[in-house]
Scaffold this motif. Sequence first.
Motif, PDB file in Angstrom:
ATOM      1  N   LEU A  83      40.238 -51.253  12.066  1.00 59.01           N
ATOM      2  CA  LEU A  83      41.089 -50.518  11.137  1.00 59.01           C
ATOM      3  C   LEU A  83      41.186 -51.348   9.862  1.00 59.01           C
ATOM      4  CD1 LEU A  83      43.075 -48.231  10.447  1.00 59.01           C
ATOM      5  CD2 LEU A  83      44.861 -49.519  11.634  1.00 59.01           C
ATOM      6  N   MET A  84      40.650 -50.816   8.761  1.00 52.71           N
ATOM      7  CA  MET A  84      40.627 -51.542   7.501  1.00 52.71           C
ATOM      8  C   MET A  84      41.970 -51.404   6.784  1.00 52.71           C
ATOM      9  SD  MET A  84      37.503 -52.579   7.722  1.00 52.71           S
ATOM     10  CE  MET A  84      37.424 -53.436   6.142  1.00 52.71           C
ATOM     11  N   LEU A  85      42.447 -52.521   6.239  1.00 50.82           N
ATOM     12  CA  LEU A  85      43.709 -52.548   5.486  1.00 50.82           C
ATOM     13  C   LEU A  85      43.444 -53.032   4.067  1.00 50.82           C
ATOM     14  CD1 LEU A  85      46.018 -54.282   8.106  1.00 50.82           C
ATOM     15  CD2 LEU A  85      46.085 -51.868   7.450  1.00 50.82           C
ATOM     16  N   THR A  86      44.053 -52.398   3.087  1.00 46.67           N
ATOM     17  CA  THR A  86      43.870 -52.838   1.711  1.00 46.67           C
ATOM     18  C   THR A  86      44.991 -52.329   0.807  1.00 46.67           C
ATOM     19  OG1 THR A  86      42.312 -52.924  -0.149  1.00 46.67           O
ATOM     20  CG2 THR A  86      42.460 -50.857   1.064  1.00 46.67           C
ATOM     21  N   THR A  87      45.178 -53.006  -0.311  1.00 44.55           N
ATOM     22  CA  THR A  87      46.115 -52.531  -1.334  1.00 44.55           C
ATOM     23  C   THR A  87      45.400 -51.617  -2.307  1.00 44.55           C
ATOM     24  OG1 THR A  87      45.655 -54.489  -2.667  1.00 44.55           O
ATOM     25  CG2 THR A  87      47.564 -54.580  -1.207  1.00 44.55           C
ATOM     26  N   PHE A  88      44.087 -51.535  -2.179  1.00 42.84           N
ATOM     27  CA  PHE A  88      43.274 -50.735  -3.094  1.00 42.84           C
ATOM     28  C   PHE A  88      42.789 -49.483  -2.393  1.00 42.84           C
ATOM     29  CE2 PHE A  88      42.849 -55.215  -4.070  1.00 42.84           C
ATOM     30  CZ  PHE A  88      43.168 -55.266  -5.418  1.00 42.84           C
ATOM     31  N   ASP A  89      42.939 -48.329  -3.052  1.00 39.41           N
ATOM     32  CA  ASP A  89      42.465 -47.084  -2.446  1.00 39.41           C
ATOM     33  C   ASP A  89      41.291 -46.524  -3.239  1.00 39.41           C
ATOM     34  OD1 ASP A  89      43.913 -46.376  -4.662  1.00 39.41           O
ATOM     35  OD2 ASP A  89      44.941 -44.679  -3.729  1.00 39.41           O
ATOM     36  N   LEU A  90      40.402 -47.424  -3.685  1.00 40.54           N
ATOM     37  CA  LEU A  90      39.238 -46.994  -4.445  1.00 40.54           C
ATOM     38  C   LEU A  90      38.207 -46.371  -3.516  1.00 40.54           C
ATOM     39  CD1 LEU A  90      38.839 -50.116  -6.772  1.00 40.54           C
ATOM     40  CD2 LEU A  90      40.045 -47.985  -7.238  1.00 40.54           C
ATOM     41  N   ASP A  91      37.582 -45.300  -3.976  1.00 42.32           N
ATOM     42  CA  ASP A  91      36.633 -44.577  -3.139  1.00 42.32           C
ATOM     43  C   ASP A  91      35.493 -45.459  -2.641  1.00 42.32           C
ATOM     44  OD1 ASP A  91      38.128 -42.325  -3.468  1.00 42.32           O
ATOM     45  OD2 ASP A  91      36.833 -41.408  -4.965  1.00 42.32           O
ATOM     46  N   ASP A  92      35.023 -46.393  -3.468  1.00 42.01           N
ATOM     47  CA  ASP A  92      33.901 -47.235  -3.063  1.00 42.01           C
ATOM     48  C   ASP A  92      34.236 -48.006  -1.791  1.00 42.01           C
ATOM     49  OD1 ASP A  92      32.397 -46.360  -5.148  1.00 42.01           O
ATOM     50  OD2 ASP A  92      32.646 -48.159  -6.383  1.00 42.01           O
ATOM     51  N   PHE A 105      41.113 -46.378   7.901  1.00 41.28           N
ATOM     52  CA  PHE A 105      41.345 -46.985   6.593  1.00 41.28           C
ATOM     53  C   PHE A 105      42.792 -46.695   6.229  1.00 41.28           C
ATOM     54  CE2 PHE A 105      39.232 -48.569   2.722  1.00 41.28           C
ATOM     55  CZ  PHE A 105      40.247 -48.410   1.805  1.00 41.28           C
ATOM     56  N   LEU A 106      43.597 -47.759   6.068  1.00 42.25           N
ATOM     57  CA  LEU A 106      45.020 -47.577   5.821  1.00 42.25           C
ATOM     58  C   LEU A 106      45.469 -48.482   4.688  1.00 42.25           C
ATOM     59  CD1 LEU A 106      47.412 -45.990   7.182  1.00 42.25           C
ATOM     60  CD2 LEU A 106      47.969 -48.142   8.325  1.00 42.25           C
ATOM     61  N   LEU A 107      46.291 -47.947   3.787  1.00 46.45           N
ATOM     62  CA  LEU A 107      46.807 -48.744   2.680  1.00 46.45           C
ATOM     63  C   LEU A 107      47.934 -49.654   3.159  1.00 46.45           C
ATOM     64  CD1 LEU A 107      46.916 -46.059  -0.145  1.00 46.45           C
ATOM     65  CD2 LEU A 107      45.048 -47.589   0.504  1.00 46.45           C
ATOM     66  N   LYS A 108      48.003 -50.861   2.576  1.00 46.95           N
ATOM     67  CA  LYS A 108      48.992 -51.842   3.012  1.00 46.95           C
ATOM     68  C   LYS A 108      50.426 -51.422   2.688  1.00 46.95           C
ATOM     69  CE  LYS A 108      46.269 -56.088   3.003  1.00 46.95           C
ATOM     70  NZ  LYS A 108      46.128 -57.431   2.400  1.00 46.95           N
ATOM     71  N   ASP A 109      50.583 -50.509   1.739  1.00 45.30           N
ATOM     72  CA  ASP A 109      51.943 -50.083   1.419  1.00 45.30           C
ATOM     73  C   ASP A 109      52.406 -48.929   2.311  1.00 45.30           C
ATOM     74  OD1 ASP A 109      50.443 -48.015   0.410  1.00 45.30           O
ATOM     75  OD2 ASP A 109      51.161 -48.184  -1.648  1.00 45.30           O
ATOM     76  N   SER A 110      51.632 -48.642   3.364  1.00 48.42           N
ATOM     77  CA  SER A 110      52.059 -47.629   4.325  1.00 48.42           C
ATOM     78  C   SER A 110      53.300 -48.114   5.067  1.00 48.42           C
ATOM     79  CB  SER A 110      50.939 -47.348   5.335  1.00 48.42           C
ATOM     80  OG  SER A 110      49.783 -46.840   4.696  1.00 48.42           O
ATOM     81  N   ALA A 111      54.122 -47.187   5.509  1.00 48.95           N
ATOM     82  CA  ALA A 111      55.333 -47.528   6.247  1.00 48.95           C
ATOM     83  C   ALA A 111      54.970 -48.119   7.613  1.00 48.95           C
ATOM     84  CB  ALA A 111      56.195 -46.282   6.428  1.00 48.95           C
ATOM     85  N   LEU A 129      42.164 -41.887   8.576  1.00 47.72           N
ATOM     86  CA  LEU A 129      42.209 -42.301   7.178  1.00 47.72           C
ATOM     87  C   LEU A 129      43.630 -42.123   6.672  1.00 47.72           C
ATOM     88  CD1 LEU A 129      39.005 -40.591   5.709  1.00 47.72           C
ATOM     89  CD2 LEU A 129      39.301 -43.010   6.202  1.00 47.72           C
ATOM     90  N   SER A 130      44.037 -42.960   5.750  1.00 48.00           N
ATOM     91  CA  SER A 130      45.341 -42.791   5.117  1.00 48.00           C
ATOM     92  C   SER A 130      45.411 -41.377   4.550  1.00 48.00           C
ATOM     93  CB  SER A 130      45.508 -43.809   3.987  1.00 48.00           C
ATOM     94  OG  SER A 130      46.638 -43.510   3.213  1.00 48.00           O
ATOM     95  N   PRO A 131      46.496 -40.633   4.802  1.00 44.15           N
ATOM     96  CA  PRO A 131      46.589 -39.249   4.311  1.00 44.15           C
ATOM     97  C   PRO A 131      46.297 -39.103   2.822  1.00 44.15           C
ATOM     98  CG  PRO A 131      48.355 -39.691   5.836  1.00 44.15           C
ATOM     99  CD  PRO A 131      47.667 -41.012   5.604  1.00 44.15           C
ATOM    100  N   SER A 132      46.814 -40.026   1.991  1.00 44.75           N
ATOM    101  CA  SER A 132      46.577 -39.920   0.546  1.00 44.75           C
ATOM    102  C   SER A 132      45.107 -40.135   0.219  1.00 44.75           C
ATOM    103  CB  SER A 132      47.429 -40.957  -0.205  1.00 44.75           C
ATOM    104  OG  SER A 132      47.081 -42.275   0.164  1.00 44.75           O
ATOM    105  N   VAL A 133      44.472 -41.028   0.960  1.00 46.63           N
ATOM    106  CA  VAL A 133      43.050 -41.289   0.767  1.00 46.63           C
ATOM    107  C   VAL A 133      42.234 -40.077   1.185  1.00 46.63           C
ATOM    108  CG1 VAL A 133      41.099 -42.668   1.571  1.00 46.63           C
ATOM    109  CG2 VAL A 133      43.257 -43.781   0.998  1.00 46.63           C
ATOM    110  N   THR A 134      42.581 -39.515   2.345  1.00 45.40           N
ATOM    111  CA  THR A 134      41.861 -38.348   2.848  1.00 45.40           C
ATOM    112  C   THR A 134      41.931 -37.183   1.863  1.00 45.40           C
ATOM    113  OG1 THR A 134      42.411 -38.995   5.111  1.00 45.40           O
ATOM    114  CG2 THR A 134      41.668 -36.736   4.779  1.00 45.40           C
ATOM    115  N   THR A 135      43.121 -36.931   1.335  1.00 42.95           N
ATOM    116  CA  THR A 135      43.302 -35.822   0.392  1.00 42.95           C
ATOM    117  C   THR A 135      42.408 -35.986  -0.825  1.00 42.95           C
ATOM    118  OG1 THR A 135      45.592 -35.498   1.097  1.00 42.95           O
ATOM    119  CG2 THR A 135      44.967 -34.609  -1.051  1.00 42.95           C
ATOM    120  N   ARG A 136      42.382 -37.195  -1.408  1.00 44.81           N
ATOM    121  CA  ARG A 136      41.573 -37.396  -2.608  1.00 44.81           C
ATOM    122  C   ARG A 136      40.079 -37.289  -2.302  1.00 44.81           C
ATOM    123  NH1 ARG A 136      42.541 -42.113  -3.483  1.00 44.81           N
ATOM    124  NH2 ARG A 136      40.509 -43.019  -3.061  1.00 44.81           N
ATOM    125  N   LEU A 137      39.660 -37.837  -1.179  1.00 43.86           N
ATOM    126  CA  LEU A 137      38.256 -37.740  -0.799  1.00 43.86           C
ATOM    127  C   LEU A 137      37.827 -36.283  -0.667  1.00 43.86           C
ATOM    128  CD1 LEU A 137      37.660 -40.501   1.906  1.00 43.86           C
ATOM    129  CD2 LEU A 137      36.627 -40.343  -0.355  1.00 43.86           C
TER     130      LEU A 137
END
Length: 223
Positions: A83-92, A105-111, A129-137
Motif C-alpha cells: 500500500l503506497m503512501l504519499t503526500t503527493f497525489d500526482l498522476d505520474d 495508493f493512499l494519501l498521508k492526509d487521509s483520516a 485507491l484514495s477516493p480523491s485520486v480515483t475520481t481524478r483518474l
Amino acid sequence: MIRILVVDDQPMIRVGIRAILESEQDMTVVGEAGNGRDGVALYRRTVPDLVLMDVRMPVLDGLAAAEAVLGPDRVEGHRPRVLMLTTFDLDDYIYAALRADASGFLLKDSAPDELLRAVRVVAGGEALLSPSVTTRLIENFVAARPVQGAAATVLNGLTDREREVLRLIALGMSNAEIAATLFIAEQTTKTHVSRVLQKLGLRDRVQAVVLGYETGLVRPGGR
C-alpha cells in the motif's frame, strides 16, 4: 492478525502510523525502515502480510522498493501486498505505483479510519485507491476517451446481478459494502466479483473501475 511493515523516511510519520495500527486488535507492526533499501531488506527478514510504503524516500524510493518486494526480491511462496503512501497525489506517481503492481495508493492526509480501512481492504486481497485520486483518474480517463456506445457490448456476457456488482466495484465499494448494498452474503459477493473479473478478462478491481466508466455503466459525478 495482519502483520505490517512500515517504510517511511520520516520518524514521526512512522510513529504515528504504528500507533494507529497497533490500536487495533487485528494488526501488528513487525518492523520499520527509513528508506526503500532497508525496507526491502527488512521485508525479507520479517515477511509481512502488507508493506506500507512511502513514495519519496532517500537511497531507494518507494516505487523501486515496491517493484523489488513484488518482483525479484519477493520471498519464495509469499505474495506480499503493498500500500503506497504519499503526500503527493500526482498522476505520474499513481500510474507508476500501479505499474509496480502495488495494491493500493493512499494519501498521508487521509483520516486514521481511512488508513485502517485501506489496510484491511488491501490485506484482504483487494485493490484500493484514495477516493480523491480515483475520481481524478477516472475524470481524466473519460475526458481522453469519450464513452462509445459499442463499448458496452463487452458487458453482454454478464448477468444482471454481475452488472450491478461491476457498477458497485466501479463506485469504489469493497466486498463488504457491496454485500450490504445488495443484501447478500460477503462470500456470495466474492464469487460474483471473481466471475466478473474472469468473464471480462480483467486483472483486478482497478481495471474493473476503468471498464465501468469506459462502458458508461458509471459516470463521473453520478451514481
